[in-house]
Design an enzyme around this catalytic site. Structure first.
Site, PDB file in Angstrom:
ATOM      1  N   GLY A  37       4.252  -3.056   1.800  1.00  0.00           N
ATOM      2  CA  GLY A  37       5.113  -3.995   1.481  1.00  0.00           C
ATOM      3  C   GLY A  37       4.967  -5.770   1.442  1.00  0.00           C
ATOM      4  CD  GLU A  38       3.214  -8.175  -0.220  1.00  0.00           C
ATOM      5  OE1 GLU A  38       2.896  -9.488   0.771  1.00  0.00           O
ATOM      6  OE2 GLU A  38       2.232  -7.836  -0.947  1.00  0.00           O
TER       7      GLU A  38
ATOM      8  CB  CYS B 139      -0.868   0.071   1.335  1.00  0.00           C
ATOM      9  SG  CYS B 139      -0.129   0.321   2.466  1.00  0.00           S
TER      10      CYS B 139
ATOM     11  NE  ARG C  21      -4.757  -5.296   2.208  1.00  0.00           N
ATOM     12  CZ  ARG C  21      -5.826  -6.319   1.904  1.00  0.00           C
ATOM     13  NH1 ARG C  21      -7.028  -5.761   1.734  1.00  0.00           N
ATOM     14  NH2 ARG C  21      -5.550  -7.489   1.724  1.00  0.00           N
ATOM     15  CG  LEU C  22      -1.298  -4.226  -5.487  1.00  0.00           C
ATOM     16  CD1 LEU C  22      -2.874  -3.397  -6.014  1.00  0.00           C
ATOM     17  CD2 LEU C  22      -0.398  -3.523  -6.034  1.00  0.00           C
ATOM     18  CB  SER C  23      -5.607  -7.496  -2.502  1.00  0.00           C
ATOM     19  OG  SER C  23      -6.322  -5.877  -1.842  1.00  0.00           O
TER      20      SER C  23
END
Length: 643
Positions: free
Chosen positions: A82-83, A2, A52-54
């Site tokens: 991030g991830e 996000c 947010r980018l899901s």
């Protein structure tokens, strides 16, 4: 994934509905980073905004994300960009050791629970890319952190109205009246940019906005400036190869890369890969296809001969069995996209390769939400040709310093381009004097002509001095790699990777920049990184069973751009003259000197393309963010939630 934004108010004031609206409006400026779900959360001292980018746990891991132990439910609130690739292992460990309970299947709760139970030590356990802001409702403080290598950005600004942190600088500029920080330009940062082609961390071109550096965290309390600490200090500690152990060391590289790629493939959406014609991206794609047999790879190039690796990338994709997509960029597309690209950048970066990266990211987003790429391999494994320079200068090491200095003085009157002039000059300098990253656009003499406010006291040692102090006693290649981790990698490579992919709501993952991969690479001795005939020696040996033969020993090219040719004729040259004529940055740049440089380049008086591009991108940045004379057209992101 996000775009995050957080504002901690000053003690004398509290968060109002107007403040929440201001943060929501500023967050909208980075909607491209997360078009799936916007929102805010606030209490009396803080407001958090996000886009947010899901990617993982699409249905449940909404942000801001709340979590707390049973005795303090909802104690923490998180916005996270991030991830975390080992989040499953971390969640399992937290449940086993502390009985931690999770309400989602995502990686955000792993950060919250890890911070609660391990404190700042949690940061060294995270394998991933991240920038996050975590509000502790009990302590009334904001904890912010960035990943070890600076893959994800985080800007900070403090003034009488409080402190704001965000994924994009433009969002903080939008809050300037609320925070009341100094938004004037920093002339030293301008000079550093002109030399290096990027603005080095922690600087930005605005005095009152700084970046939280890679590998650092900050604690922000109402009414106090951020208290910043470093949790990750990269060290290259060579471990010599024992005779007969070579293959086991190469196998160690292969195994850690296989593990990193496997974890980077974790997602609830389709993952693709960028593919140039080099060993790094090809290795990542070849390992990724083991986990996704339907892998799609993407590359870009130009119609001009010598400025495209499309054919090599196509052959590589066929060799590993991947479906391949190509985007060829025309000069007119290139020129038309520049204002939009610089707006997304936030800070000028004079690397022409970011333009084709923007286009291939846009093409990739039509097919996938996530791509893997090969950034970081050169810095970790010794891939840049300049790393071989200590071999060519070895003879100078045996000469007394006065003799070396005299050879440097003897080189000055020699004509430019004369064979041996550069060798004598560079051989007369220490490593600290001659090397400060992979880019230098201007000499001091050239800077004086272009920058009216040139200050000879602002040098590259402002950026590299403290870094070199940490590497005393290391071999010269390790010291150069170490410098690049703090300069070129996080200032150019990772900025363009993040900004150009996020501009298209595409998540880019970089498996080489993993703490476990770094641990293995950092132990390689000098002769396993560079030889007189090659770079990345150990990595090439390790990848022999994985990478197609036509790529294994191929020279590095990347995404080359025909700037030199286009600035001599055609639409880019016309755009350059128009930009120079219209620029209002004459108090910072000698406009007449830049025009003369372009005239000389056009008539063949020399290749000034690199210096011209550096100044032209700054002029465009200035027109967008200072003059407001150029207003890019920013498309509303229109992508499905899941592909």
């Amino acid at each position: 994934m996000c775009g995050l934004l957080a504002l901690v108010s000053a003690p004398a004031s509290s968060i109002t509905s107007a403040t929440v609206d201001a943060v929501a409006g500023a967050s909208h400026l980075m909607r491209h980073r997360g078009p799936d779900e916007p929102g805010t959360w606030s209490d009396e001292q803080v407001v958090l905004g996000f886009n947010r980018l899901s990617i993982i746990d699409i249905a449940h891991s909404h942000q801001p994300l709340r979590w707390g132990p049973p005795e303090q439910p909802d104690r923490y609130v998180l916005v996270f960009n991030g991830e975390i690739y080992n989040y499953l292992e971390i969640r399992a460990q937290l449940h086993s050791e502390f009985g931690a309970v999770f309400a989602t299947d995502g990686d955000g709760e792993a950060i919250l629970a890890a911070y609660h139970h391990w404190g700042t030590a949690a940061l060294t356990r995270l394998r991933g890319m991240f920038a996050f802001a975590l509000w502790d409702t009990a302590k009334q403080e904001l904890f912010c952190a960035r990943d070890p290598f600076g893959i994800k950005p985080l800007f900070m600004a403090t003034g009488p109205g409080g402190t704001a942190v965000g994924s994009e600088k433009k969002c903080l500029l939008a809050l300037a009246e609320d925070i009341r920080f100094d938004d004037s330009l920093d002339p030293r940062a301008v000079q550093h940019y002109t030399v290096l082609q990027y603005v080095p961390e922690p600087e930005t071109l605005h005095r009152g906005i700084r970046r939280l550096e890679s590998g650092c965290y900050a604690v922000i309390r109402p009414g106090q400036p951020p208290a910043i600490s470093r949790y990750f200090s990269p060290r290259f500690s060579a471990r010599p190869f024992v005779a007969g152990s070579e293959q086991s060391r190469y196998d160690e590289i292969t195994e850690v890369l296989e593990d990193s790629v496997a974890k980077h493939m974790r997602a609830d959406v389709t993952v693709g890969a960028f593919l140039s014609g080099g060993i790094d991206s090809t290795a990542i794609a070849a390992l990724a296809i083991r986990h996704n047999p339907r892998l799609i790879t993407f590359t870009t190039g130009f119609e001009r001969e010598g400025f495209s690796e499309v054919d090599v990338a196509v052959a590589s994709a066929e060799a590993i069995g991947a479906r391949h997509v190509t985007k060829v960029v025309s000069q007119s597309e290139f020129v038309a996209a520049l204002p939009e690209i610089v707006w997304y950048l936030d800070e000028p970066v004079a690397d022409p390769a970011l333009v084709p990266l923007f286009f291939i990211a846009r093409e990739a987003r039509k097919h996938v939400k996530v791509v893997l790429s090969g950034e970081g391999a050169d810095e970790l494994f010794g891939g840049y040709t300049i790393y071989r320079e200590p071999l060519s200068l070895k003879g100078f090491d045996y000469l007394p310093r006065p003799v070396r200095r005299s050879l440097g003085r003897a080189s000055r009157p020699l004509p430019e381009g004369m064979r041996g002039k550069s060798l004598l000059h560079r051989g007369s300098l220490t490593l600290e004097e001659r090397y400060y990253g992979n880019a230098r656009s201007f000499s001091d003499e050239q800077l004086r002509a272009v920058l009216p406010g040139f200050n000879p006291g602002w040098t590259h040692t402002d950026v590299t001095g403290a870094v070199y102090a940490e590497s005393a006693g290391w071999d010269p290649v390790a010291r150069m790699q170490h410098i690049d981790l703090f300069t070129w990698l996080r200032g150019d490579i990772l900025v363009k990777a993040d900004k150009m992919t996020m501009a298209n709501s595409l998540e880019l993952r970089v498996p080489f920049l993993d703490p476990e991969v770094f641990a293995v690479a950092s132990r390689l001795p000098f002769d396993q990184k560079i030889t007189r005939t090659t770079t990345k020696y150990a990595l090439r040996r390790a990848l022999e069973p994985i990478v197609p033969a036509h790529v294994l020993n191929r020279a590095k090219l990347g995404f080359p751009v025909p700037i030199r040719h286009w600035l001599r004729s055609g639409e880019l040259m016309d755009w350059a003259y128009e930009m120079i004529a219209a620029s209002q940055a004459d108090h910072l740049v000698n406009i007449a000197a830049v025009r003369r440089m372009l005239d000389g380049h056009r008539t063949g008086d020399g290749d000034h393309s690199r210096r011209l591009w550096t100044v032209l991108i700054f002029m465009l940045w200035h027109a967008i963010f200072v003059e407001h004379s150029v207003t890019p057209v920013i498309r509303e992101p229109q992508y499905p939630v899941q592909l």
